[in-house]
Design a protein around this motif. Structure first.
Motif, mmCIF file in Angstrom:
data_model
loop_
_atom_site.group_PDB
_atom_site.id
_atom_site.type_symbol
_atom_site.label_atom_id
_atom_site.label_comp_id
_atom_site.label_asym_id
_atom_site.label_seq_id
_atom_site.Cartn_x
_atom_site.Cartn_y
_atom_site.Cartn_z
ATOM 1 N N ASP A 290 -6.513 2.038 -0.546
ATOM 2 C CA ASP A 290 -7.494 0.973 -0.689
ATOM 3 C C ASP A 290 -6.784 -0.352 -0.512
ATOM 4 O O ASP A 290 -5.736 -0.589 -1.122
ATOM 5 C CB ASP A 290 -8.134 1.003 -2.086
ATOM 6 N N SER B 272 0.786 -1.231 0.000
ATOM 7 C CA SER B 272 0.000 0.000 0.000
ATOM 8 C C SER B 272 0.817 1.280 0.000
ATOM 9 O O SER B 272 0.322 2.328 -0.366
ATOM 10 C CB SER B 272 -0.921 0.012 1.217
ATOM 11 N N THR C 111 -11.272 -2.823 2.451
ATOM 12 C CA THR C 111 -11.763 -1.507 2.855
ATOM 13 C C THR C 111 -10.859 -0.384 2.358
ATOM 14 O O THR C 111 -9.817 -0.624 1.761
ATOM 15 C CB THR C 111 -11.891 -1.439 4.399
ATOM 16 N N GLU C 112 -11.257 0.840 2.660
ATOM 17 C CA GLU C 112 -10.429 2.020 2.404
ATOM 18 C C GLU C 112 -9.947 2.531 3.756
ATOM 19 O O GLU C 112 -10.714 2.631 4.708
ATOM 20 C CB GLU C 112 -11.249 3.099 1.709
ATOM 21 N N ASP D 271 -10.426 3.297 9.391
ATOM 22 C CA ASP D 271 -11.299 2.785 8.340
ATOM 23 C C ASP D 271 -12.164 3.916 7.801
ATOM 24 O O ASP D 271 -12.977 4.486 8.523
ATOM 25 C CB ASP D 271 -12.159 1.660 8.909
ATOM 26 N N SER D 272 -11.969 4.254 6.541
ATOM 27 C CA SER D 272 -12.704 5.365 5.927
ATOM 28 C C SER D 272 -14.147 5.010 5.592
ATOM 29 O O SER D 272 -14.949 5.882 5.304
ATOM 30 C CB SER D 272 -11.998 5.818 4.642
ATOM 31 N N ASN D 273 -14.492 3.729 5.634
ATOM 32 C CA ASN D 273 -15.852 3.294 5.294
ATOM 33 C C ASN D 273 -16.795 3.298 6.485
ATOM 34 O O ASN D 273 -17.899 2.798 6.389
ATOM 35 C CB ASN D 273 -15.819 1.895 4.662
ATOM 36 N N ASP E 68 -4.684 8.267 2.026
ATOM 37 C CA ASP E 68 -5.771 7.290 1.992
ATOM 38 C C ASP E 68 -5.355 6.180 1.040
ATOM 39 O O ASP E 68 -4.778 6.436 -0.020
ATOM 40 C CB ASP E 68 -7.072 7.922 1.479
#
Length: 160
Positions: free
Chosen positions: A131, A54, A135-136, A101-103, A129
């Motif tokens: 992915d 990532s 999740t994002e 967790d952005s979601n 940020d």
């Protein structure tokens, strides 16, 4: 055990920890401050974990995941205890990474922004940020001064 093995951190009073599971690259601890409700802390070497593809991970970067913090203040206090313990266990660790967790599936009560603010209060800074498969995430990092120092002498090549 290799030189890059994850070393269990030690905590000073008023913090106590109990190792729930441990391997060369990942560990889970139950962390308590005094009589407070304990939180589960998962430490993962970034190069061997879910963040490995990532960002440009370092061999000694460690991701922290905290489960069971009752509020943002409890999260900040927990992170303030964990980071120096990781640094003492491995002084060559360049980045301690905390992800939000952005979601909306937060590990602490409140919004993603309140969780980010709690981590920032513990010395983390927002970086990017990303992915991943499930999740994002918003990544925040805490780096020691020796990583972030800048040599302002432009006529000097570092390390010479």
């Amino acid at each position: 055990m290799t030189d890059e093995s994850l070393v269990p951190p030690m905590f000073g009073a008023p913090w106590t920890s109990q190792v729930l599971s441990w391997s060369n690259s990942r560990g889970r601890l139950l962390l308590r401050r005094g009589e407070e409700i304990g939180v589960t802390v998962e430490l993962q070497q970034c190069a061997r974990g879910r963040l490995r593809n990532s960002y440009p991970v370092g061999a000694r970067d460690v991701e922290i995941r905290v489960f069971g913090a009752v509020d943002a203040e409890h999260l900040t206090d927990t992170l303030n205890a964990i980071v120096p313990a990781i640094r003492a266990a491995d002084p060559r660790c360049r980045k301690v990474v905390y992800s939000v967790d952005s979601n909306g599936a937060q590990r602490t009560p409140g919004s993603g922004l309140s969780t980010i603010a709690a981590a920032e209060s513990a010395g983390f800074r927002y970086v990017v940020d990303i992915d991943i498969a499930e999740t994002e995430l918003s990544l925040l990092v805490n780096e020691p001064a020796w990583v972030t120092e800048v040599d302002i002498d432009l006529n000097h090549v570092p390390g010479t």
